[in-house]
Design an enzyme around this catalytic site. Structure first.
Site, short mmCIF file in Angstrom:
data_model
loop_
_atom_site.label_atom_id
_atom_site.label_comp_id
_atom_site.label_asym_id
_atom_site.label_seq_id
_atom_site.Cartn_x
_atom_site.Cartn_y
_atom_site.Cartn_z
NE ARG A 1 3.63 11.32 -25.50
CZ ARG A 1 2.57 12.02 -25.91
NH1 ARG A 1 2.54 13.33 -25.76
NH2 ARG A 1 1.54 11.41 -26.50
NE ARG B 1 4.05 -10.52 8.79
CZ ARG B 1 4.78 -11.59 9.11
NH1 ARG B 1 5.42 -11.63 10.27
NH2 ARG B 1 4.85 -12.61 8.29
CB ALA C 1 5.95 -5.64 28.53
CE LYS D 1 -1.05 7.01 -22.68
NZ LYS D 1 -0.95 8.21 -23.55
N GLY E 1 -4.93 18.69 -28.79
CA GLY E 1 -5.52 19.18 -30.04
C GLY E 1 -6.41 20.38 -29.76
CG ASN F 1 5.35 -18.30 14.50
OD1 ASN F 1 6.52 -17.97 14.73
ND2 ASN F 1 4.59 -17.69 13.63
CG ASN G 1 -2.45 -7.96 30.12
OD1 ASN G 1 -2.85 -6.90 29.68
ND2 ASN G 1 -1.20 -8.15 30.52
#
Ligand code: UD1
Ligand code: CA
Length: 459
Positions: A19, A333, A380, A26, A140, A386, A377
């Site tokens: 099913r 990541r 931006a 299952k 049952g 790499n 730091n």
């Protein structure tokens, strides 16, 4: 009461679970980070009975998941739960056998302990655990004489219409004396709507022989007693998720809008941490205390220190140090290790890199295969280059402490920026920068006087 008799556990997982419409068996379908079967194994192990599992012939996936933690017995063809028990009994050596369905992740160790203790205390030759359900569906039904003594189990498909009104169901958890069971199993016949050997028939056989057969009703509330299709799999996740949330609430965790949050079974979270809407904490993730996770944060096998904040970001196999900040909208990541008080701000991707205490990658950066020391730091839009387009191994970037990388830098690895150095905005850094130096690596600005006017005049 202590359990003194010797008991083996037999977990029935030999069915094909048709099913589910799946190539995966299952009972190996996942619920909150573990296969369904794991919950059964765990509960039985917690009451110290050795689990023997009955599997289909193809059981590599079972072995891959559980290794040597289980004894495996193959049921070569599927002829019903009674046939599965017949196959499994070859590995049973104990005086008693506790039988459980592998597709039932809801039963807790208390349920198993209840059947075991009550069954043994009452000197039962056989016992079954029942539960009352609002919607008993295809399960049952428990039959009792005049509402009292247990007389047997009838499968929904074999039941008369009035029997379907019975809300007390068979949970698929039984206790048998092994020698008796072996005898009854030889006498099972597949004379029912499904043409299968039903383990439940052994209970009525025992009663006919005048044996003591008890049916105990589970003390804990039950909502479901098995998973047979994808809808029930989803419902099962919801039930176990609620249990997980309740244990987190008891530990002092706040969950904002829990209907939108997913937290896997093994995840740990410290006190006064708030998990906000839309967040998903998976695998072996651990989160400290006083953290804010979310909204919309996904953590997979992450380790987050106390007081950290992760907003709208995806974090995998990474470490976030205490009091650090991630997001919104960043991607950590595998192999990212952020020390305490560090920051990965908005729209950054970090991979296999370490960031020292107090260091910041605040905006729009890609940092891969880099070791960044303390108090650095990164301006931006700066990135590490790499990958040279050829070699398999990525090149490393090393940035020593107190370095200031200007905005929009390209750090062409392998390269080292030594302690205290500065790099000018827009630099493409291709060789090592000495300590305390200012590196400027960009074209010098040229101003062409009057160029625009001449162009507009068509000159
Ligand atoms: C079974 C019970 C039912 C009970 C319900 C509880 C029987 C006849 N019926 O019904 O009374 O209310 O569980 O969830 O037992 N299995 C095998 N080999 C087989 C067939 C099944 O190992 O040949 C295993 C399955 O993998 C499963 C378990 O036995 O883990 C129960 O089988 P399933 O077909 O799901 O039984 P239900 O119809 O749910
Ligand atoms: Ca079932």
């Amino acid at each position: 009461m202590m359990v003194s008799a010797s008991v083996d556990a037999l977990i029935l997982a030999g069915g094909l679970g048709t099913r589910m419409k799946s190539a995966t068996p299952k009972v190996l379908h996942g619920i909150l980070g573990h296969p369904m079967l794991w919950y059964v194994v765990q509960a039985l192990s917690n009451i110290s009975v050795h689990p023997i599992v009955v599997t289909p012939a193809q059981n590599d996936a079972f072995r891959a998941e559980f290794g040597d933690a289980l004894t495996y017995v193959v049921q070569p063809e599927q002829h019903g739960s009674g046939h599965a028990v017949q196959c499994g009994m070859e590995a049973v050596t104990a005086e008693y056998v506790l039988i459980a369905n592998g597709d039932n992740p809801f039963a807790t160790e208390d349920d198993y302990r209840q059947l075991l203790e009550q069954g043994l205390a009452n000197g039962a030759d056989a016992a079954v655990l029942a539960a009352r359900l609002d919607s008993p569906g295809q399960l049952g039904r428990i039959l009792r004489k005049d509402g009292g003594a247990f007389v047997g189990v009838v499968e929904a498909r074999d039941a008369r219409p009035e029997q379907l009104d019975i809300q007390e169901v068979n949970t698929g958890i039984y206790l048998f004396r092994s020698t008796d069971l072996r005898e009854w199993l030889t006498r099972l016949r597949p004379e029912n709507a499904q043409g299968e050997y039903y383990i439940t028939d052994c209970l009525s056989m025992a009663i006919r022989e005048g044996k003591k057969v008890h049916c105990f009703t589970a003390r804990s509330p039950w909502q479901m007693a098995g998973v047979n299709d994808r809808g029930e799999l989803a419902a099962a996740s919801d039930i176990l998720q609620k249990r997980k949330f309740e244990s987190l609430y008891r530990d002092g965790v706040t969950i904002d809008l829990p209907s939108t949050v997913r937290i896997d079974w093994d995840v740990t979270i410290g006190r006064d941490t708030e998990v906000r809407q839309g967040s998903c904490l998976k695998g072996s993730t651990s989160v400290g205390s006083l953290c804010v996770i979310g909204p919309n944060a996904t953590l997979v096998n992450a380790r987050v220190g106390d007081g950290a904040t992760v907003v709208s970001s995806h974090v995998e196999d990474s470490v976030i140090g205490a009091n650090s900040v991630v997001g919104p909208f960043s991607f950590l990541r595998p192999g990212t290790v952020m020390a305490e008080h560090s920051k990965v701000g908005a729209f950054c991707e970090i991979k296999a890199s370490s960031l020292g205490a107090g260091s910041k990658v605040p905006h729009l950066s890609y940092i891969g295969d880099a070791s960044i020391a303390e108090n650095v730091n990164i301006g931006a839009g700066s990135i590490t280059c790499n990958y040279d387009g050829f070699s398999h191994a990525k090149h490393r970037t090393v940035i020593e402490k107190n370095v200031f990388i200007g905005a929009n830098n390209n750090l062409v690895a392998p390269v080292t920026v030594h302690e205290g150095a500065y790099t000018a905005t827009g630099s493409t850094i291709t060789h090592d920068v000495p300590a305390d130096a200012l590196a400027i690596a960009r074209a010098v600005q040229v101003d062409k006087e009057g160029w625009v006017r001449r162009k507009k005049n068509g000159q």
